[in-house]
Write a protein that holds these residues in place. Structure first.
Motif, PDB file in Angstrom:
ATOM      1  N   LYS A 107     -24.190 -27.935   0.736  1.00  0.00           N
ATOM      2  CA  LYS A 107     -23.640 -26.598   0.522  1.00  0.00           C
ATOM      3  C   LYS A 107     -22.392 -26.343   1.367  1.00  0.00           C
ATOM      4  O   LYS A 107     -21.511 -25.579   0.952  1.00  0.00           O
ATOM      5  N   ASP A 108     -22.309 -26.959   2.524  1.00  0.00           N
ATOM      6  CA  ASP A 108     -21.113 -26.780   3.346  1.00  0.00           C
ATOM      7  C   ASP A 108     -19.857 -27.224   2.605  1.00  0.00           C
ATOM      8  O   ASP A 108     -18.755 -26.735   2.870  1.00  0.00           O
ATOM      9  N   ARG A 109     -20.041 -28.171   1.654  1.00  0.00           N
ATOM     10  CA  ARG A 109     -18.904 -28.725   0.936  1.00  0.00           C
ATOM     11  C   ARG A 109     -18.312 -27.734  -0.068  1.00  0.00           C
ATOM     12  O   ARG A 109     -17.164 -27.871  -0.466  1.00  0.00           O
ATOM     13  N   VAL A 110     -19.099 -26.730  -0.476  1.00  0.00           N
ATOM     14  CA  VAL A 110     -18.601 -25.814  -1.504  1.00  0.00           C
ATOM     15  C   VAL A 110     -17.486 -24.924  -0.967  1.00  0.00           C
ATOM     16  O   VAL A 110     -16.824 -24.233  -1.739  1.00  0.00           O
ATOM     17  N   GLN A 111     -17.274 -24.909   0.335  1.00  0.00           N
ATOM     18  CA  GLN A 111     -16.153 -24.168   0.895  1.00  0.00           C
ATOM     19  C   GLN A 111     -14.828 -24.873   0.610  1.00  0.00           C
ATOM     20  O   GLN A 111     -13.766 -24.278   0.728  1.00  0.00           O
ATOM     21  N   ASP A 112     -14.910 -26.141   0.232  1.00  0.00           N
ATOM     22  CA  ASP A 112     -13.732 -26.932  -0.098  1.00  0.00           C
ATOM     23  C   ASP A 112     -13.585 -26.948  -1.613  1.00  0.00           C
ATOM     24  O   ASP A 112     -14.304 -27.647  -2.312  1.00  0.00           O
ATOM     25  N   LEU A 113     -12.669 -26.137  -2.146  1.00  0.00           N
ATOM     26  CA  LEU A 113     -12.520 -26.003  -3.585  1.00  0.00           C
ATOM     27  C   LEU A 113     -12.182 -27.327  -4.251  1.00  0.00           C
ATOM     28  O   LEU A 113     -12.708 -27.649  -5.315  1.00  0.00           O
ATOM     29  N   ASP A 114     -11.325 -28.115  -3.617  1.00  0.00           N
ATOM     30  CA  ASP A 114     -10.935 -29.395  -4.207  1.00  0.00           C
ATOM     31  C   ASP A 114     -12.125 -30.336  -4.325  1.00  0.00           C
ATOM     32  O   ASP A 114     -12.298 -31.018  -5.343  1.00  0.00           O
ATOM     33  N   ALA A 115     -12.959 -30.382  -3.270  1.00  0.00           N
ATOM     34  CA  ALA A 115     -14.127 -31.260  -3.287  1.00  0.00           C
ATOM     35  C   ALA A 115     -15.115 -30.817  -4.355  1.00  0.00           C
ATOM     36  O   ALA A 115     -15.683 -31.642  -5.085  1.00  0.00           O
ATOM     37  N   LEU A 116     -15.331 -29.510  -4.468  1.00  0.00           N
ATOM     38  CA  LEU A 116     -16.248 -28.986  -5.474  1.00  0.00           C
ATOM     39  C   LEU A 116     -15.726 -29.257  -6.880  1.00  0.00           C
ATOM     40  O   LEU A 116     -16.468 -29.740  -7.748  1.00  0.00           O
ATOM     41  N   ALA A 117     -14.449 -28.973  -7.110  1.00  0.00           N
ATOM     42  CA  ALA A 117     -13.862 -29.186  -8.431  1.00  0.00           C
ATOM     43  C   ALA A 117     -13.902 -30.654  -8.826  1.00  0.00           C
ATOM     44  O   ALA A 117     -14.203 -31.001  -9.976  1.00  0.00           O
ATOM     45  N   ASP A 118     -13.625 -31.534  -7.865  1.00  0.00           N
ATOM     46  CA  ASP A 118     -13.644 -32.974  -8.129  1.00  0.00           C
ATOM     47  C   ASP A 118     -15.053 -33.429  -8.492  1.00  0.00           C
ATOM     48  O   ASP A 118     -15.242 -34.221  -9.427  1.00  0.00           O
ATOM     49  N   ALA A 119     -16.065 -32.924  -7.777  1.00  0.00           N
ATOM     50  CA  ALA A 119     -17.453 -33.307  -8.066  1.00  0.00           C
ATOM     51  C   ALA A 119     -17.868 -32.832  -9.452  1.00  0.00           C
ATOM     52  O   ALA A 119     -18.545 -33.567 -10.196  1.00  0.00           O
ATOM     53  N   VAL A 120     -17.480 -31.619  -9.829  1.00  0.00           N
ATOM     54  CA  VAL A 120     -17.831 -31.089 -11.150  1.00  0.00           C
ATOM     55  C   VAL A 120     -17.254 -31.974 -12.248  1.00  0.00           C
ATOM     56  O   VAL A 120     -17.949 -32.335 -13.209  1.00  0.00           O
ATOM     57  N   VAL A 121     -15.994 -32.335 -12.120  1.00  0.00           N
ATOM     58  CA  VAL A 121     -15.343 -33.163 -13.137  1.00  0.00           C
ATOM     59  C   VAL A 121     -15.980 -34.544 -13.208  1.00  0.00           C
ATOM     60  O   VAL A 121     -16.236 -35.073 -14.299  1.00  0.00           O
ATOM     61  N   ARG A 122     -16.257 -35.133 -12.047  1.00  0.00           N
ATOM     62  CA  ARG A 122     -16.808 -36.490 -12.038  1.00  0.00           C
ATOM     63  C   ARG A 122     -18.197 -36.558 -12.664  1.00  0.00           C
ATOM     64  O   ARG A 122     -18.496 -37.481 -13.430  1.00  0.00           O
ATOM     65  N   VAL A 123     -19.067 -35.587 -12.378  1.00  0.00           N
ATOM     66  CA  VAL A 123     -20.397 -35.633 -12.988  1.00  0.00           C
ATOM     67  C   VAL A 123     -20.306 -35.320 -14.479  1.00  0.00           C
ATOM     68  O   VAL A 123     -21.053 -35.880 -15.284  1.00  0.00           O
ATOM     69  N   ALA A 124     -19.376 -34.430 -14.859  1.00  0.00           N
ATOM     70  CA  ALA A 124     -19.204 -34.111 -16.277  1.00  0.00           C
ATOM     71  C   ALA A 124     -18.741 -35.324 -17.064  1.00  0.00           C
ATOM     72  O   ALA A 124     -19.067 -35.473 -18.262  1.00  0.00           O
ATOM     73  N   GLU A 125     -18.014 -36.209 -16.404  1.00  0.00           N
ATOM     74  CA  GLU A 125     -17.533 -37.427 -17.056  1.00  0.00           C
ATOM     75  C   GLU A 125     -18.549 -38.559 -16.992  1.00  0.00           C
ATOM     76  O   GLU A 125     -18.253 -39.691 -17.379  1.00  0.00           O
ATOM     77  N   GLY A 126     -19.758 -38.260 -16.492  1.00  0.00           N
ATOM     78  CA  GLY A 126     -20.798 -39.273 -16.445  1.00  0.00           C
ATOM     79  C   GLY A 126     -20.883 -40.038 -15.150  1.00  0.00           C
ATOM     80  O   GLY A 126     -21.641 -41.013 -15.041  1.00  0.00           O
ATOM     81  N   GLY A 127     -20.120 -39.615 -14.142  1.00  0.00           N
ATOM     82  CA  GLY A 127     -20.143 -40.306 -12.867  1.00  0.00           C
ATOM     83  C   GLY A 127     -21.305 -39.880 -11.989  1.00  0.00           C
ATOM     84  O   GLY A 127     -22.073 -38.979 -12.326  1.00  0.00           O
ATOM     85  N   THR A 128     -21.424 -40.550 -10.862  1.00  0.00           N
ATOM     86  CA  THR A 128     -22.467 -40.254  -9.880  1.00  0.00           C
ATOM     87  C   THR A 128     -21.795 -39.880  -8.568  1.00  0.00           C
ATOM     88  O   THR A 128     -20.965 -40.638  -8.058  1.00  0.00           O
ATOM     89  N   VAL A 129     -22.132 -38.707  -8.033  1.00  0.00           N
ATOM     90  CA  VAL A 129     -21.481 -38.213  -6.816  1.00  0.00           C
ATOM     91  C   VAL A 129     -22.529 -37.948  -5.746  1.00  0.00           C
ATOM     92  O   VAL A 129     -23.422 -37.124  -5.925  1.00  0.00           O
TER      93      VAL A 129
END
Length: 217
Positions: A107-129
């Motif tokens: 949850k601490d990571r959600v303060q970093d918009l770039d990290a959160l946005a990157d994780a959302v895109v990667r899992v949506a594309e079938g990746g593992t984060v």
């Protein structure tokens, strides 16, 4: 991306909605109870479900169990689980079906918009984060029967970065080596873990699962 969000904390839930909106995504439903996750997913058919682990009614692993049910109800649903704690069992349970499209972020990571946005895109594309802090926590002394014992130090580094959901190109940039070198390391470690080519199994996910098993004390 169209997102279903599940978080029982009002402040964090509203904050996530704002952050996701700033990243260009649309939260189609925001729920506060684990029992509402599957119905919301069935109704809205989102690209990604983002949910907490510890939610009502029991505040134990209700969110995680709802995530597993949601992926069964909507095949191909990407799931990003948020947790306040580093608990490897949660990460392993998420990866257990071998299909990819899953993530575990602190949850601490959600303060970093770039990290959160990157994780959302990667899992949506079938990746593992997997959150880097989760990966670091799991790097502990191995068991005598370590299934990863045959891997070289470099292959372990590559596998740890794979666990963070990084592509071969991203791994090459992190380790300052060529893409070809990373491809060779990945091929070698998959062979050593006896993960032969298959049209059914996500071999990178299976490799991460083997690594998680190997890091248990």
């Amino acid at each position: 991306m169209r997102i279903v969000l599940a978080e029982d904390s009002v402040l964090l839930r509203e904050g996530l909605v704002r952050l996701l909106d700033e990243a260009g995504h649309t939260v189609v439903a925001a729920v506060e109870h684990a029992d509402a996750i599957v119905p919301a997913v069935l109704e809205h058919r989102p690209d990604v479900a983002i949910l907490d682990v510890r939610m009502p009614p029991t505040f134990t692993d209700d969110g995680l169990r709802a995530a597993v049910r949601a992926r069964e109800a909507v095949p191909g649903l990407a799931v990003l689980v948020l947790s306040q704690y580093v608990e490897e069992s949660y990460a392993r349970d998420l990866l257990a079906d071998g299909r990819g499209g899953v993530g575990y972020l602190l949850k601490d990571r959600v303060q970093d918009l770039d990290a959160l946005a990157d994780a959302v895109v990667r899992v949506a594309e079938g990746g593992t984060v997997l959150d880097p802090d989760v990966v670091a926590q799991l790097l502990v002394p191995r068991r005598v029967t370590d299934p990863l014992g045959s891997l070289t130090a470099r292959e372990r580094e590559v596998l740890a970065l794979m666990a963070e959901g990084r592509s071969n190109t991203a791994i090459a940039q992190r380790l300052v080596v060529s893409d070809g070198a990373v491809e060779k390391h990945v091929g070698n470690l998959l062979m050593k873990l006896d993960l032969t080519p298959s049209t059914e199994d996500h071999r990178r996910v299976l490799a991460v699962l083997a690594w998680l098993d190997g890091t248990r004390t």
